[in-house]
Design a protein around this motif. Structure first.
Motif, PDB file in Angstrom:
ATOM      1  N   ALA A  27      10.522 -37.909   9.984  1.00 22.35           N
ATOM      2  CA  ALA A  27      10.749 -37.850   9.392  1.00 22.35           C
ATOM      3  C   ALA A  27      11.708 -36.389   8.697  1.00 22.35           C
ATOM      4  N   ALA A  28      11.850 -35.938   8.960  1.00 22.41           N
ATOM      5  CA  ALA A  28      12.686 -34.038   8.772  1.00 22.41           C
ATOM      6  C   ALA A  28      13.695 -34.481   9.890  1.00 22.41           C
ATOM      7  N   LEU A  29      13.057 -35.531  11.221  1.00 17.63           N
ATOM      8  CA  LEU A  29      15.220 -35.824  11.261  1.00 17.63           C
ATOM      9  C   LEU A  29      15.637 -36.908  10.577  1.00 17.63           C
ATOM     10  N   ALA A  30      15.127 -37.366   9.821  1.00 15.52           N
ATOM     11  CA  ALA A  30      15.624 -38.488   9.019  1.00 15.52           C
ATOM     12  C   ALA A  30      16.358 -37.921   7.817  1.00 15.52           C
ATOM     13  N   ARG A  31      15.262 -36.771   7.046  1.00 18.13           N
ATOM     14  CA  ARG A  31      15.998 -36.462   6.218  1.00 18.13           C
ATOM     15  C   ARG A  31      17.322 -34.818   6.655  1.00 18.13           C
ATOM     16  N   ALA A  35      22.725 -33.286   9.676  1.00 15.93           N
ATOM     17  CA  ALA A  35      23.999 -31.451  10.260  1.00 15.93           C
ATOM     18  C   ALA A  35      22.970 -31.639  11.154  1.00 15.93           C
ATOM     19  N   PHE A  36      23.514 -32.729  12.077  1.00 14.78           N
ATOM     20  CA  PHE A  36      23.963 -32.949  13.255  1.00 14.78           C
ATOM     21  C   PHE A  36      25.105 -33.325  13.818  1.00 14.78           C
ATOM     22  N   PRO A  37      26.271 -33.138  14.475  1.00 13.87           N
ATOM     23  CA  PRO A  37      25.578 -31.641  15.912  1.00 13.87           C
ATOM     24  C   PRO A  37      25.372 -30.672  15.041  1.00 13.87           C
ATOM     25  N   LEU A  38      24.094 -29.721  16.017  1.00 13.59           N
ATOM     26  CA  LEU A  38      24.064 -28.462  15.368  1.00 13.59           C
ATOM     27  C   LEU A  38      23.770 -27.335  16.267  1.00 13.59           C
ATOM     28  N   SER A  39      24.583 -26.131  16.130  1.00 14.31           N
ATOM     29  CA  SER A  39      23.897 -25.544  17.543  1.00 14.31           C
ATOM     30  C   SER A  39      22.716 -24.943  17.800  1.00 14.31           C
ATOM     31  N   ILE A  40      21.963 -24.960  18.677  1.00 10.66           N
ATOM     32  CA  ILE A  40      21.020 -24.411  19.207  1.00 10.66           C
ATOM     33  C   ILE A  40      20.350 -23.533  17.625  1.00 10.66           C
ATOM     34  N   SER A  41      21.287 -21.804  18.146  1.00  9.13           N
ATOM     35  CA  SER A  41      21.056 -20.940  16.949  1.00  9.13           C
ATOM     36  C   SER A  41      20.664 -21.823  16.035  1.00  9.13           C
ATOM     37  N   ALA A  42      21.874 -22.393  14.909  1.00  9.95           N
ATOM     38  CA  ALA A  42      21.156 -23.017  14.044  1.00  9.95           C
ATOM     39  C   ALA A  42      19.903 -23.638  13.525  1.00  9.95           C
ATOM     40  N   GLN A  45      17.231 -20.953  13.673  1.00 10.19           N
ATOM     41  CA  GLN A  45      17.301 -20.650  11.756  1.00 10.19           C
ATOM     42  C   GLN A  45      17.367 -21.471  10.648  1.00 10.19           C
ATOM     43  N   THR A  46      17.453 -22.043  10.991  1.00 14.02           N
ATOM     44  CA  THR A  46      16.713 -23.750   9.776  1.00 14.02           C
ATOM     45  C   THR A  46      16.501 -24.500  10.219  1.00 14.02           C
ATOM     46  N   PRO A  47      15.419 -24.671  10.890  1.00 13.98           N
ATOM     47  CA  PRO A  47      14.735 -25.513  11.440  1.00 13.98           C
ATOM     48  C   PRO A  47      14.515 -26.538  10.314  1.00 13.98           C
ATOM     49  N   PRO A  48      14.682 -28.561  10.975  1.00 14.63           N
ATOM     50  CA  PRO A  48      14.601 -29.311  10.247  1.00 14.63           C
ATOM     51  C   PRO A  48      12.437 -29.057   9.664  1.00 14.63           C
ATOM     52  N   SER A  49      12.205 -28.603  10.010  1.00 19.10           N
ATOM     53  CA  SER A  49      10.891 -28.584   8.870  1.00 19.10           C
ATOM     54  C   SER A  49      10.250 -27.178  10.046  1.00 19.10           C
ATOM     55  N   PRO A  50       9.451 -26.296   9.391  1.00 20.30           N
ATOM     56  CA  PRO A  50       8.944 -24.968   9.471  1.00 20.30           C
ATOM     57  C   PRO A  50       8.029 -25.444  10.827  1.00 20.30           C
ATOM     58  N   LEU A  77      23.266 -29.422  19.663  1.00 24.77           N
ATOM     59  CA  LEU A  77      22.263 -30.685  19.602  1.00 24.77           C
ATOM     60  C   LEU A  77      22.695 -32.021  18.565  1.00 24.77           C
ATOM     61  N   HIS A  78      22.737 -32.808  20.120  1.00 24.26           N
ATOM     62  CA  HIS A  78      22.695 -33.975  18.112  1.00 24.26           C
ATOM     63  C   HIS A  78      21.123 -34.863  18.587  1.00 24.26           C
ATOM     64  N   LEU A  79      21.417 -35.431  17.469  1.00 19.65           N
ATOM     65  CA  LEU A  79      20.242 -36.630  17.316  1.00 19.65           C
ATOM     66  C   LEU A  79      20.488 -38.193  18.556  1.00 19.65           C
TER      67      LEU A  79
END
Length: 96
Positions: A27-31, A35-42, A45-50, A77-79
């Motif tokens: 669910a979090a990745l679908a939302r 945003a992907f691809p996304l760096s590990i640091s990003a 800092q802003t995970p899809p869910s806490p 990171l890639h989905l």
């Protein structure tokens, strides 16, 4: 093999030991799939869910990154998508 092993070791040591259900991850990745691809640091800092750690999603197969080169906070990171799957063909001629 050395960079692959050290990368896997580093990723594993960054994981949380708190289980998260596959449905929560899905669910979090679908939302946040746009945003992907996304760096590990990003992703940190802003995970899809806490409750979601990007390293846990790597280890559990929801995300991937190249591990044949040094993995760092700048690594993207890639989905996992259907076209990312690797399929094995089992044939008798190779004794499988």
């Amino acid at each position: 093999m050395a960079p692959v092993q050290s990368n896997l070791r580093w990723v594993y040591h960054q994981t949380d030991r708190v289980p998260v259900s596959a449905e929560q991850i899905r669910a979090a990745l679908a939302r946040h799939q746009s945003a992907f691809p996304l760096s590990i640091s990003a992703a940190i800092q802003t995970p899809p869910s806490p409750r979601l750690n990007p390293f846990n999603m790597l280890v559990s197969g929801w995300l991937y990154c190249p591990i044949d080169q040094a993995v760092s906070p700048a690594t993207h990171l890639h989905l996992i998508q259907e076209e990312n799957h690797v399929w094995f063909r089992i044939t008798q001629e190779h004794d499988f």
